[in-house]
Write a protein that holds these residues in place. Structure first.
Motif, PDB file in Angstrom:
ATOM      1  N   PHE A   1       4.748  -8.476  14.614  1.00  0.00           N
ATOM      2  CA  PHE A   1       3.682  -7.583  14.177  1.00  0.00           C
ATOM      3  C   PHE A   1       3.990  -7.102  12.768  1.00  0.00           C
ATOM      4  N   SER A   2       3.014  -7.174  11.895  1.00  0.00           N
ATOM      5  CA  SER A   2       3.104  -6.540  10.587  1.00  0.00           C
ATOM      6  C   SER A   2       2.391  -5.208  10.727  1.00  0.00           C
ATOM      7  N   ILE A   3       3.139  -4.131  10.541  1.00  0.00           N
ATOM      8  CA  ILE A   3       2.527  -2.805  10.647  1.00  0.00           C
ATOM      9  C   ILE A   3       2.607  -2.112   9.293  1.00  0.00           C
ATOM     10  N   CYS A   4       1.651  -1.251   9.051  1.00  0.00           N
ATOM     11  CA  CYS A   4       1.546  -0.634   7.731  1.00  0.00           C
ATOM     12  C   CYS A   4       1.085   0.812   7.849  1.00  0.00           C
ATOM     13  N   LYS A   5       1.651   1.635   7.036  1.00  0.00           N
ATOM     14  CA  LYS A   5       1.190   3.018   6.853  1.00  0.00           C
ATOM     15  C   LYS A   5       0.740   3.077   5.396  1.00  0.00           C
ATOM     16  N   PRO A   6      -0.567   2.920   5.148  1.00  0.00           N
ATOM     17  CA  PRO A   6      -1.065   2.754   3.779  1.00  0.00           C
ATOM     18  C   PRO A   6      -0.568   3.791   2.770  1.00  0.00           C
ATOM     19  N   ASP A   7      -0.448   5.057   3.176  1.00  0.00           N
ATOM     20  CA  ASP A   7       0.002   6.058   2.208  1.00  0.00           C
ATOM     21  C   ASP A   7       1.453   5.816   1.786  1.00  0.00           C
ATOM     22  N   LEU A   8       2.289   5.317   2.699  1.00  0.00           N
ATOM     23  CA  LEU A   8       3.668   4.989   2.329  1.00  0.00           C
ATOM     24  C   LEU A   8       3.700   3.766   1.416  1.00  0.00           C
ATOM     25  N   ALA A   9       2.904   2.754   1.758  1.00  0.00           N
ATOM     26  CA  ALA A   9       2.848   1.538   0.933  1.00  0.00           C
ATOM     27  C   ALA A   9       2.383   1.879  -0.485  1.00  0.00           C
ATOM     28  N   ALA A  10       1.386   2.726  -0.594  1.00  0.00           N
ATOM     29  CA  ALA A  10       0.862   3.093  -1.908  1.00  0.00           C
ATOM     30  C   ALA A  10       1.914   3.806  -2.744  1.00  0.00           C
ATOM     31  N   ARG A  11       2.740   4.610  -2.100  1.00  0.00           N
ATOM     32  CA  ARG A  11       3.786   5.326  -2.838  1.00  0.00           C
ATOM     33  C   ARG A  11       4.802   4.362  -3.448  1.00  0.00           C
ATOM     34  N   LEU A  12       5.032   3.229  -2.803  1.00  0.00           N
ATOM     35  CA  LEU A  12       5.957   2.243  -3.364  1.00  0.00           C
ATOM     36  C   LEU A  12       5.299   1.341  -4.402  1.00  0.00           C
ATOM     37  N   LEU A  13       4.020   1.075  -4.234  1.00  0.00           N
ATOM     38  CA  LEU A  13       3.361   0.073  -5.067  1.00  0.00           C
ATOM     39  C   LEU A  13       2.637   0.628  -6.287  1.00  0.00           C
ATOM     40  N   THR A  14       2.517   1.933  -6.409  1.00  0.00           N
ATOM     41  CA  THR A  14       1.767   2.490  -7.546  1.00  0.00           C
ATOM     42  C   THR A  14       2.553   2.403  -8.852  1.00  0.00           C
ATOM     43  N   GLY A  15       3.848   2.410  -8.797  1.00  0.00           N
ATOM     44  CA  GLY A  15       4.663   2.296 -10.006  1.00  0.00           C
ATOM     45  C   GLY A  15       5.411   0.973 -10.030  1.00  0.00           C
ATOM     46  N   ASP A  16       5.881   0.588 -11.190  1.00  0.00           N
ATOM     47  CA  ASP A  16       6.584  -0.688 -11.335  1.00  0.00           C
ATOM     48  C   ASP A  16       8.005  -0.662 -10.775  1.00  0.00           C
ATOM     49  N   ALA A  17       8.619   0.509 -10.686  1.00  0.00           N
ATOM     50  CA  ALA A  17      10.032   0.613 -10.328  1.00  0.00           C
ATOM     51  C   ALA A  17      10.362   0.024  -8.954  1.00  0.00           C
ATOM     52  N   ASP A  18       9.448   0.139  -8.002  1.00  0.00           N
ATOM     53  CA  ASP A  18       9.748  -0.293  -6.636  1.00  0.00           C
ATOM     54  C   ASP A  18       8.883  -1.456  -6.153  1.00  0.00           C
ATOM     55  N   ARG A  19       8.137  -2.063  -7.046  1.00  0.00           N
ATOM     56  CA  ARG A  19       7.237  -3.155  -6.643  1.00  0.00           C
ATOM     57  C   ARG A  19       7.943  -4.327  -5.975  1.00  0.00           C
ATOM     58  N   GLN A  20       9.194  -4.567  -6.314  1.00  0.00           N
ATOM     59  CA  GLN A  20       9.932  -5.676  -5.705  1.00  0.00           C
ATOM     60  C   GLN A  20      10.066  -5.505  -4.195  1.00  0.00           C
ATOM     61  N   LEU A  21       9.924  -4.280  -3.707  1.00  0.00           N
ATOM     62  CA  LEU A  21      10.016  -4.039  -2.267  1.00  0.00           C
ATOM     63  C   LEU A  21       8.810  -4.588  -1.515  1.00  0.00           C
ATOM     64  N   SER A  22       7.793  -5.009  -2.256  1.00  0.00           N
ATOM     65  CA  SER A  22       6.621  -5.605  -1.605  1.00  0.00           C
ATOM     66  C   SER A  22       7.005  -6.855  -0.815  1.00  0.00           C
ATOM     67  N   ALA A  23       8.129  -7.463  -1.141  1.00  0.00           N
ATOM     68  CA  ALA A  23       8.600  -8.629  -0.389  1.00  0.00           C
ATOM     69  C   ALA A  23       8.933  -8.265   1.057  1.00  0.00           C
ATOM     70  N   MET A  24       9.156  -6.986   1.325  1.00  0.00           N
ATOM     71  CA  MET A  24       9.478  -6.539   2.683  1.00  0.00           C
ATOM     72  C   MET A  24       8.302  -5.832   3.343  1.00  0.00           C
ATOM     73  N   MET A  25       7.158  -5.852   2.706  1.00  0.00           N
ATOM     74  CA  MET A  25       6.015  -5.119   3.231  1.00  0.00           C
ATOM     75  C   MET A  25       4.996  -6.088   3.804  1.00  0.00           C
ATOM     76  N   PRO A  26       4.243  -5.743   4.788  1.00  0.00           N
ATOM     77  CA  PRO A  26       4.397  -4.511   5.563  1.00  0.00           C
ATOM     78  C   PRO A  26       5.624  -4.587   6.465  1.00  0.00           C
ATOM     79  N   CYS A  27       5.921  -3.488   7.147  1.00  0.00           N
ATOM     80  CA  CYS A  27       7.048  -3.442   8.073  1.00  0.00           C
ATOM     81  C   CYS A  27       6.825  -4.466   9.180  1.00  0.00           C
ATOM     82  N   ARG A  28       7.883  -5.024   9.686  1.00  0.00           N
ATOM     83  CA  ARG A  28       7.784  -6.028  10.748  1.00  0.00           C
ATOM     84  C   ARG A  28       8.497  -5.538  12.012  1.00  0.00           C
ATOM     85  N   ILE A  29       7.862  -5.828  13.136  1.00  0.00           N
ATOM     86  CA  ILE A  29       8.460  -5.598  14.445  1.00  0.00           C
ATOM     87  C   ILE A  29       8.306  -6.913  15.203  1.00  0.00           C
ATOM     88  N   ALA A  30       9.385  -7.401  15.769  1.00  0.00           N
ATOM     89  CA  ALA A  30       9.326  -8.645  16.535  1.00  0.00           C
ATOM     90  C   ALA A  30       9.627  -8.357  17.999  1.00  0.00           C
TER      91      ALA A  30
END
Length: 158
Positions: free
Chosen positions: A82-111
């Motif tokens: 399952f790919s799960i997402c909390k949009p407000d948390l995702a937006a906090r990481l993706l709005t600036g350039d400093a943490d955009r590389q973390l998009s490789a781990m988004m959304p959160c995964r549960i197996a």
């Protein structure tokens, strides 16, 4: 004097090698959290879907790896991701350039998967541990995401 230097160098090299050995043996086990579900495979899936909604997260994707591999001629026990997402948390990481590389781990995964023992297990990345390796902003957001994932799973595990 030369003997003391050799003892120092030998001790230093031994310490470094032992440190790497400990890291090599323990870190992979710490990167993922695996919990036995209190329910069978199908009910675990249903309860996770329900808990995601109840906790105001979204589930943009669901992957049935057993079905996917079956199409390619491989038979494996049931596995859902399952790919799960909390949009407000995702937006906090993706709005600036400093943490955009973390998009490789988004959304959160549960197996969710079954083992040969017939039991159902739930696994996810240990976001709390991983967050400690990141900058302050990413650490805070990843920590919240990890806590949220654990809240979603709490009703399913002991």
């Amino acid at each position: 004097m030369q003997q003391k230097a050799m003892i120092f160098i030998t001790g230093l090299v031994t310490g470094i090698l032992l440190s790497f050995l400990v890291i090599f043996l323990t870190v992979p086990k710490m990167l993922f959290t695996v919990s036995e579900s209190n329910y069978n495979f199908t009910e675990t899936i249903e309860r996770i879907e329900q808990s995601v909604q109840e906790n105001n997260w979204s589930m943009p994707h669901q992957y049935n790896l057993q079905a996917t591999l079956s199409k390619h001629g491989f038979e494996v026990k049931p596995v859902r991701v399952f790919s799960i997402c909390k949009p407000d948390l995702a937006a906090r990481l993706l709005t600036g350039d400093a943490d955009r590389q973390l998009s490789a781990m988004m959304p959160c995964r549960i197996a969710i998967f079954e083992k040969s023992d017939g039991k159902t297990y739930i696994t996810r990345i240990n976001a709390g541990l991983l967050s400690k390796l990141l900058g302050a902003h990413a650490k805070a957001v990843m920590g919240e995401a990890g806590e949220g994932s654990e809240e979603i799973l709490a009703p399913l595990i002991d």
